[in-house]
Design a protein around this motif. Structure first.
Motif, short mmCIF file in Angstrom:
data_model
loop_
_atom_site.label_atom_id
_atom_site.label_comp_id
_atom_site.label_asym_id
_atom_site.label_seq_id
_atom_site.Cartn_x
_atom_site.Cartn_y
_atom_site.Cartn_z
N PRO A 47 4.82 -6.01 0.51
CA PRO A 47 3.37 -5.86 0.70
C PRO A 47 2.65 -7.17 1.02
CG PRO A 47 4.10 -4.60 -1.21
CD PRO A 47 5.29 -5.39 -0.75
N MET A 129 13.55 -13.03 -5.11
CA MET A 129 12.14 -13.22 -5.46
C MET A 129 11.57 -12.04 -6.27
SD MET A 129 8.93 -13.99 -3.00
CE MET A 129 8.37 -12.30 -2.85
N ALA A 154 3.48 1.23 -10.03
CA ALA A 154 4.46 1.22 -8.93
C ALA A 154 5.86 1.06 -9.53
CB ALA A 154 4.16 0.14 -7.88
N VAL A 159 9.61 -4.35 -7.31
CA VAL A 159 9.32 -5.16 -8.51
C VAL A 159 9.26 -4.25 -9.74
CG1 VAL A 159 7.59 -6.59 -9.66
CG2 VAL A 159 8.03 -6.92 -7.22
N ALA A 248 -2.90 -0.76 -3.95
CA ALA A 248 -3.81 0.37 -3.69
C ALA A 248 -5.07 -0.09 -3.00
CB ALA A 248 -4.17 1.07 -4.99
N VAL A 282 4.66 -15.75 -8.02
CA VAL A 282 6.08 -16.01 -8.31
C VAL A 282 6.51 -17.42 -7.90
CG1 VAL A 282 6.89 -14.97 -6.14
CG2 VAL A 282 8.42 -15.09 -8.10
N1 LIG Z 1 2.38 -11.95 -7.65
C1 LIG Z 1 3.48 -12.20 -6.95
O1 LIG Z 1 3.93 -13.35 -6.86
C2 LIG Z 1 4.17 -11.06 -6.28
C3 LIG Z 1 5.46 -11.20 -5.76
C4 LIG Z 1 6.08 -10.08 -5.19
C5 LIG Z 1 5.39 -8.85 -5.15
N2 LIG Z 1 4.12 -8.78 -5.63
C6 LIG Z 1 3.37 -7.52 -5.63
O2 LIG Z 1 4.14 -6.57 -6.34
C7 LIG Z 1 3.73 -5.26 -5.93
C8 LIG Z 1 4.96 -4.44 -5.65
O3 LIG Z 1 5.63 -4.99 -4.50
P1 LIG Z 1 7.02 -4.38 -4.03
O4 LIG Z 1 7.54 -5.28 -2.98
O5 LIG Z 1 7.86 -4.10 -5.21
O6 LIG Z 1 6.59 -3.03 -3.33
P2 LIG Z 1 7.03 -1.54 -3.72
O7 LIG Z 1 6.54 -1.30 -5.11
O8 LIG Z 1 8.48 -1.37 -3.45
O9 LIG Z 1 6.26 -0.67 -2.65
C9 LIG Z 1 4.93 -0.42 -2.76
C10 LIG Z 1 4.66 0.81 -3.68
O10 LIG Z 1 3.30 0.81 -4.04
C11 LIG Z 1 2.93 2.12 -4.38
N3 LIG Z 1 1.61 2.41 -3.83
C12 LIG Z 1 1.21 2.28 -2.56
N4 LIG Z 1 -0.07 2.66 -2.45
C13 LIG Z 1 -0.48 3.05 -3.70
C14 LIG Z 1 -1.70 3.56 -4.23
N5 LIG Z 1 -2.76 3.75 -3.46
N6 LIG Z 1 -1.74 3.83 -5.53
C15 LIG Z 1 -0.67 3.65 -6.33
N7 LIG Z 1 0.51 3.19 -5.88
C16 LIG Z 1 0.59 2.89 -4.57
C17 LIG Z 1 3.95 3.06 -3.75
O11 LIG Z 1 4.70 3.69 -4.78
P3 LIG Z 1 4.32 5.18 -5.28
O12 LIG Z 1 4.92 6.16 -4.33
O13 LIG Z 1 4.88 5.23 -6.63
O14 LIG Z 1 2.83 5.28 -5.24
C18 LIG Z 1 4.88 2.11 -2.98
O15 LIG Z 1 6.23 2.53 -3.04
C19 LIG Z 1 2.81 -5.44 -4.74
O16 LIG Z 1 1.47 -5.30 -5.16
C20 LIG Z 1 3.10 -6.87 -4.29
O17 LIG Z 1 2.00 -7.43 -3.60
C21 LIG Z 1 3.51 -9.86 -6.18
#
Ligand SMILES: NC(=O)c1ccc[n+]([C@@H]2O[C@H](COP(=O)([O-])OP(=O)(O)OC[C@H]3O[C@@H](n4cnc5c(N)ncnc54)[C@H](OP(=O)(O)O)[C@@H]3O)[C@@H](O)[C@H]2O)c1
Length: 345
Positions: A47, A129, A154, A159, A248, A282
């Motif tokens: 994302p 990561m 999620a 993650v 979201a 991260v």
């Molecule tokens: N802070 C950091 O350093 C860092 C590092 C890496 C990732 N992240 C964040 O971690 C989060 C997860 O990333 P990921 O790569 O693991 O992606 P992911 O969870 O594999 O994919 C995104 C998921 O978000 C859910 N989603 C999408 N739209 C939504 C909505 N409107 N309401 C509720 N759920 C929704 C969906 O699951 P459902 O079908 O279950 O809704 C989708 O499968 C992201 O927000 C990303 O930006 C942050």
């Protein structure tokens, strides 16, 4: 020739559309001194890449950024030889250079992979990561104790599925939030998590209240929006909240509010109920925690304590479509695209 995807140059809407991207060709790059050329095997779709693009950090004509698993084809770079399997940042490109003068985020350092530690695709997931994101946000910052209640949004994603299992390993009672019934079943059955609630339910807040009768001690937030609104009233005094992401808010147009907006909205709970809020990045944890994380996570994965579901699409042409689907919840597990042969399979 080498093929790569770049932004097409038009205005970007709330969520990615295939027409936002253009496939281009260029002459195969040749490594200069201190550089190596590698063939991309797996492209990681995340994302945050959409945040880069919407934030103007990536210009039309440039290769779209992504972390990758690759194989070195030709090397003039110390420590890397032809045939080596590597984690690097080739982006949405079939081949790319790494090393001297090739820009990359400071904390995305190319490294050689040992296929004995796990599937090489996991180097951009549970052993990379995303694993470190869950480890730092849950194990280090949230630090759940046995018997506490932990909520992860999620929960079936790249993650989220790791964060849930780390809380379970710590002895907490864990409640996941995911989209479909199939994803919720995966969370409770394959990940061995106590409960999973669907954010598609019209009575989400009531279901969270029922699933967390003793309130919420640790909240690992990947989503924001309506999910955040439903969970935060259940936070206990001195609860820990890790704001990991706000996916979201790409849908509902509030992405500009971002993670910082959630931190602001929690300020009254910080003042009045001693809630502790962490705005997770991260990259801050790589230098000090990467080695310990790899050793802990490698052991949990090897012992089957952490299982990891990947959603691997096939073919370079499908990268933009797979990206758009992931942003809409159409992925089931960590999203990758395999674009060439994996010699370890
Ligand atoms: N802070 C950091 O350093 C860092 C590092 C890496 C990732 N992240 C964040 O971690 C989060 C997860 O990333 P990921 O790569 O693991 O992606 P992911 O969870 O594999 O994919 C995104 C998921 O978000 C859910 N989603 C999408 N739209 C939504 C909505 N409107 N309401 C509720 N759920 C929704 C969906 O699951 P459902 O079908 O279950 O809704 C989708 O499968 C992201 O927000 C990303 O930006 C942050």
């Amino acid at each position: 020739m080498n093929r790569y995807w770049t932004l097409a140059g038009g205005p970007l809407g709330g969520l990615p559309e295939p027409g936002d991207f253009r496939l281009r060709e260029s002459v195969m790059p040749a490594p200069g001194p201190g550089q190596a050329l590698s063939r991309t095997i797996y492209i990681s779709l995340d994302p945050y890449q959409w945040g880069y693009r919407k934030g103007g950090l990536e210009k039309p004509g440039e290769v779209c950024h992504a972390r990758t698993v690759s194989q070195v084809v030709e090397s003039r770079m110390d420590g890397f030889a032809a045939g080596d399997l590597v984690f690097n940042v080739n982006g949405w490109s079939e081949y790319a250079l790494m090393g001297e003068g090739v820009p990359r985020p400071a904390y995305m350092i190319p490294r050689k992979l040992d296929p004995k530690l796990g599937r090489i695709s996991q180097a951009v997931g549970v052993l990379g990561m995303l694993g470190l994101t869950a480890y730092s946000g849950m194990t280090l910052l949230g630090a759940p104790k046995a018997g506490e209640t932990v909520v992860v949004s999620a929960a079936s994603g790249g993650v989220g599925q790791i964060a849930c299992q780390l809380a379970r390993i710590a002895g907490a009672r864990v409640v996941g939030i995911a989209g479909s019934a199939e994803k919720c079943r995966f969370v409770t059955e394959a990940l061995r998590i106590d409960k999973c609630v669907s954010h598609q339910s019209p009575t989400l807040a009531a279901e969270i209240a029922r699933a967390c009768p003793d309130g919420v001690d640790v909240y690992f937030e990947n989503v924001g929006g309506a999910v955040f609104d439903a969970v935060t009233p259940r936070l206990n005094p001195a609860a820990r909240v890790t704001i990991c992401g706000v996916i979201a808010q790409y849908h509902d147009g509030a992405e500009q509010e971002g993670k910082a907006g959630l931190v602001r909205r929690l300020a009254p709970l910080v003042r009045e109920r001693d809630v502790v809020v962490h705005d997770l990045f991260v990259g801050d944890f790589v230098a000090d925690h990467q080695d310990r994380f790899l050793s802990d996570m490698g052991a949990w994965v090897a012992a089957g304590e952490v299982t990891y579901r990947e959603d691997i699409r096939q073919g370079f042409e499908c990268v933009p479509t797979a990206f758009g689907e992931m942003m809409r919840g159409g992925n089931f597990g960590k999203t990758l695209v395999q674009v060439s042969d994996d010699p370890t399979l």
